[in-house]
Design a protein around this motif. Structure first.
Motif, PDB file in Angstrom:
ATOM      1  N   MET A   1       0.841  -1.195   0.000  1.00 56.21           N
ATOM      2  CA  MET A   1       0.000   0.000   0.000  1.00 56.21           C
ATOM      3  C   MET A   1       0.871   1.237   0.000  1.00 56.21           C
ATOM      4  O   MET A   1       1.751   1.377   0.842  1.00 56.21           O
ATOM      5  CB  MET A   1      -0.893  -0.014   1.256  1.00 56.21           C
ATOM      6  CG  MET A   1      -1.759   1.231   1.420  1.00 56.21           C
ATOM      7  SD  MET A   1      -3.138   1.261   0.237  1.00 56.21           S
ATOM      8  CE  MET A   1      -4.098  -0.094   0.879  1.00 56.21           C
ATOM      9  N   SER A 217      -5.034   4.995  -3.504  1.00 58.79           N
ATOM     10  CA  SER A 217      -4.688   3.720  -4.126  1.00 58.79           C
ATOM     11  C   SER A 217      -5.801   3.286  -5.070  1.00 58.79           C
ATOM     12  O   SER A 217      -6.937   3.764  -4.982  1.00 58.79           O
ATOM     13  CB  SER A 217      -4.455   2.627  -3.073  1.00 58.79           C
ATOM     14  OG  SER A 217      -5.674   2.305  -2.411  1.00 58.79           O
ATOM     15  N   VAL A 219      -7.272  -0.500  -6.735  1.00 56.95           N
ATOM     16  CA  VAL A 219      -7.197  -1.947  -6.559  1.00 56.95           C
ATOM     17  C   VAL A 219      -8.041  -2.629  -7.633  1.00 56.95           C
ATOM     18  O   VAL A 219      -9.176  -2.206  -7.896  1.00 56.95           O
ATOM     19  CB  VAL A 219      -7.693  -2.373  -5.161  1.00 56.95           C
ATOM     20  CG1 VAL A 219      -7.524  -3.881  -4.973  1.00 56.95           C
ATOM     21  CG2 VAL A 219      -6.955  -1.605  -4.067  1.00 56.95           C
ATOM     22  N   VAL A 221     -10.030  -6.074  -8.613  1.00 61.79           N
ATOM     23  CA  VAL A 221     -10.630  -7.206  -7.909  1.00 61.79           C
ATOM     24  C   VAL A 221     -11.419  -8.044  -8.907  1.00 61.79           C
ATOM     25  O   VAL A 221     -12.329  -7.541  -9.574  1.00 61.79           O
ATOM     26  CB  VAL A 221     -11.563  -6.742  -6.773  1.00 61.79           C
ATOM     27  CG1 VAL A 221     -12.160  -7.946  -6.052  1.00 61.79           C
ATOM     28  CG2 VAL A 221     -10.816  -5.853  -5.777  1.00 61.79           C
ATOM     29  N   ARG A 226      -7.006 -10.232  -6.068  1.00 56.61           N
ATOM     30  CA  ARG A 226      -7.003  -8.821  -5.660  1.00 56.61           C
ATOM     31  C   ARG A 226      -5.584  -8.290  -5.815  1.00 56.61           C
ATOM     32  O   ARG A 226      -4.632  -8.873  -5.307  1.00 56.61           O
ATOM     33  CB  ARG A 226      -7.468  -8.708  -4.208  1.00 56.61           C
ATOM     34  CG  ARG A 226      -7.558  -7.292  -3.673  1.00 56.61           C
ATOM     35  CD  ARG A 226      -8.022  -7.309  -2.218  1.00 56.61           C
ATOM     36  NE  ARG A 226      -8.128  -5.975  -1.683  1.00 56.61           N
ATOM     37  CZ  ARG A 226      -9.193  -5.200  -1.772  1.00 56.61           C
ATOM     38  NH1 ARG A 226     -10.280  -5.648  -2.388  1.00 56.61           N
ATOM     39  NH2 ARG A 226      -9.206  -3.982  -1.252  1.00 56.61           N
ATOM     40  N   GLU A 227      -5.434  -7.167  -6.519  1.00 56.89           N
ATOM     41  CA  GLU A 227      -4.104  -6.621  -6.770  1.00 56.89           C
ATOM     42  C   GLU A 227      -4.127  -5.096  -6.690  1.00 56.89           C
ATOM     43  O   GLU A 227      -4.939  -4.436  -7.357  1.00 56.89           O
ATOM     44  CB  GLU A 227      -3.611  -7.062  -8.147  1.00 56.89           C
ATOM     45  CG  GLU A 227      -2.207  -6.627  -8.483  1.00 56.89           C
ATOM     46  CD  GLU A 227      -1.734  -7.212  -9.794  1.00 56.89           C
ATOM     47  OE1 GLU A 227      -1.313  -6.434 -10.661  1.00 56.89           O
ATOM     48  OE2 GLU A 227      -1.819  -8.456  -9.960  1.00 56.89           O
ATOM     49  N   ILE A 228      -3.248  -4.544  -5.861  1.00 62.25           N
ATOM     50  CA  ILE A 228      -3.110  -3.097  -5.742  1.00 62.25           C
ATOM     51  C   ILE A 228      -2.190  -2.602  -6.852  1.00 62.25           C
ATOM     52  O   ILE A 228      -1.101  -3.146  -7.053  1.00 62.25           O
ATOM     53  CB  ILE A 228      -2.532  -2.719  -4.362  1.00 62.25           C
ATOM     54  CG1 ILE A 228      -3.455  -3.201  -3.248  1.00 62.25           C
ATOM     55  CG2 ILE A 228      -2.320  -1.198  -4.262  1.00 62.25           C
ATOM     56  CD1 ILE A 228      -2.860  -3.029  -1.857  1.00 62.25           C
ATOM     57  N   GLU A 277     -11.399  -0.536  -7.865  1.00 58.81           N
ATOM     58  CA  GLU A 277     -11.824   0.103  -6.619  1.00 58.81           C
ATOM     59  C   GLU A 277     -10.862   1.222  -6.249  1.00 58.81           C
ATOM     60  O   GLU A 277      -9.642   1.057  -6.314  1.00 58.81           O
ATOM     61  CB  GLU A 277     -11.873  -0.930  -5.484  1.00 58.81           C
ATOM     62  CG  GLU A 277     -12.861  -2.058  -5.756  1.00 58.81           C
ATOM     63  CD  GLU A 277     -12.929  -3.059  -4.611  1.00 58.81           C
ATOM     64  OE1 GLU A 277     -12.051  -3.002  -3.715  1.00 58.81           O
ATOM     65  OE2 GLU A 277     -13.857  -3.886  -4.605  1.00 58.81           O
TER      66      GLU A 277
END
Length: 284
Positions: A1, A217, A219, A221, A226-228, A277
């Motif tokens: 993050m 950030s 993200v 999904v 799930r990947e930032i 997101e």
């Protein structure tokens, strides 16, 4: 993050330096060099506007209609329930997007374009305006605002977008010729190479999206995956380096850097229903 401190500083990351050079930053350097050579043989373009704006910012009605046609053609795959609007965005801190008046102006035809309070609009289809290659002309100066497509599927949770919608936004935006900063000969060459919908099929095309508010950030999904997004995919790879600040005015992200992100549009391991997101700075 990413940390709020890093985000707020708009750090420049090396991985974006080389591709950015070929799509944006290299063109900026060429713009600066070309500005030093003045040619007396080129005649200025004359634009007729009902408001007599001496320095208009306008787009091709024909190309924007072609973008609408592409949306109709591809929406069934990428955005079955999405709707298309065009959106106006500021490029200067002092740009007032309220009370904008906009017209489609051709040789023998002209008509107004209503703009919603959220600075979005649609275009009516008019065959004569298309045949005359009319211009979509707002009463704002060049370099004061920019344009994007906005394709949204209804019913999504707040603070989310759908990846298929954004893939189609890129393709329609390229087809409609909405990207700014292509004023010199080098820019026109870059435009010819990159301003096609196929550019959006690259793994991570440098097509700049703008969130509603400054970003902390982003993200992706898709089911359990799930990947930032790495921080070098945010903030247009901008920097507080004085040299890069000098180049920033040539980018249509100039006052929207803290809202800017790019996406792996060509990575088909992320399905079109992937949720994008957003976590905003004022959420943390």
């Amino acid at each position: 993050m990413p940390t709020a401190k890093a985000s707020a500083s708009f750090l420049f990351f090396p991985r974006f330096a080389k591709p950015m050079a070929w799509t944006c930053l290299a063109a900026f350097a060429c713009l600066n060099a070309a500005a030093q050579v003045k040619s007396g043989g080129d005649l200025p373009t004359v634009t007729i506007s009902a408001k007599a704006n001496p320095d208009p910012v306008e787009k091709s009605y024909r190309k924007m209609i072609n973008g609408m046609d592409l949306f109709d053609k591809e929406r069934g795959v990428l955005s079955p329930n999405g709707s298309l609007r065009f959106k106006l965005l500021p490029r200067r801190l002092d740009t007032d997007l309220n009370r904008i008046e906009m017209e489609v102006i051709g040789t023998t035809v002209d008509f107004p374009v209503p703009i919603a309070p959220d600075q979005t609009f649609t275009l009516a289809r008019h065959q004569k305006a298309y045949d005359e290659n009319a211009q979509v002309s707002p009463n704002r100066r060049a370099q004061s605002m920019t344009w994007r497509t906005e394709i949204k599927t209804p019913g999504l949770p707040p603070g989310t977008r759908r990846l298929g919608d954004l893939r189609l936004e890129c393709r329609v935006g390229m087809e409609a010729g909405l990207i700014s900063n292509r004023s010199n000969i080098v820019g026109r060459m870059v435009k010819a190479l990159l301003d096609t919908p196929a550019y959006c099929d690259r793994q991570v095309p440098l097509y700049l999206f703008f969130a509603e508010r400054p970003l902390f950030s982003v993200v992706l999904v898709a089911g359990p995956r799930r990947e930032i997004l790495t921080i070098d995919m945010l903030y247009a790879a901008a920097s507080d380096d004085p040299k890069l600040k000098d180049e920033l005015p040539y980018c249509d992200c100039e006052v929207l850097v803290d809202r800017t992100y790019v996406l792996p549009l060509g990575d088909r391991s992320w399905p079109d229903d992937t949720r994008v997101e957003f976590e905003y700075m004022d959420d943390v």
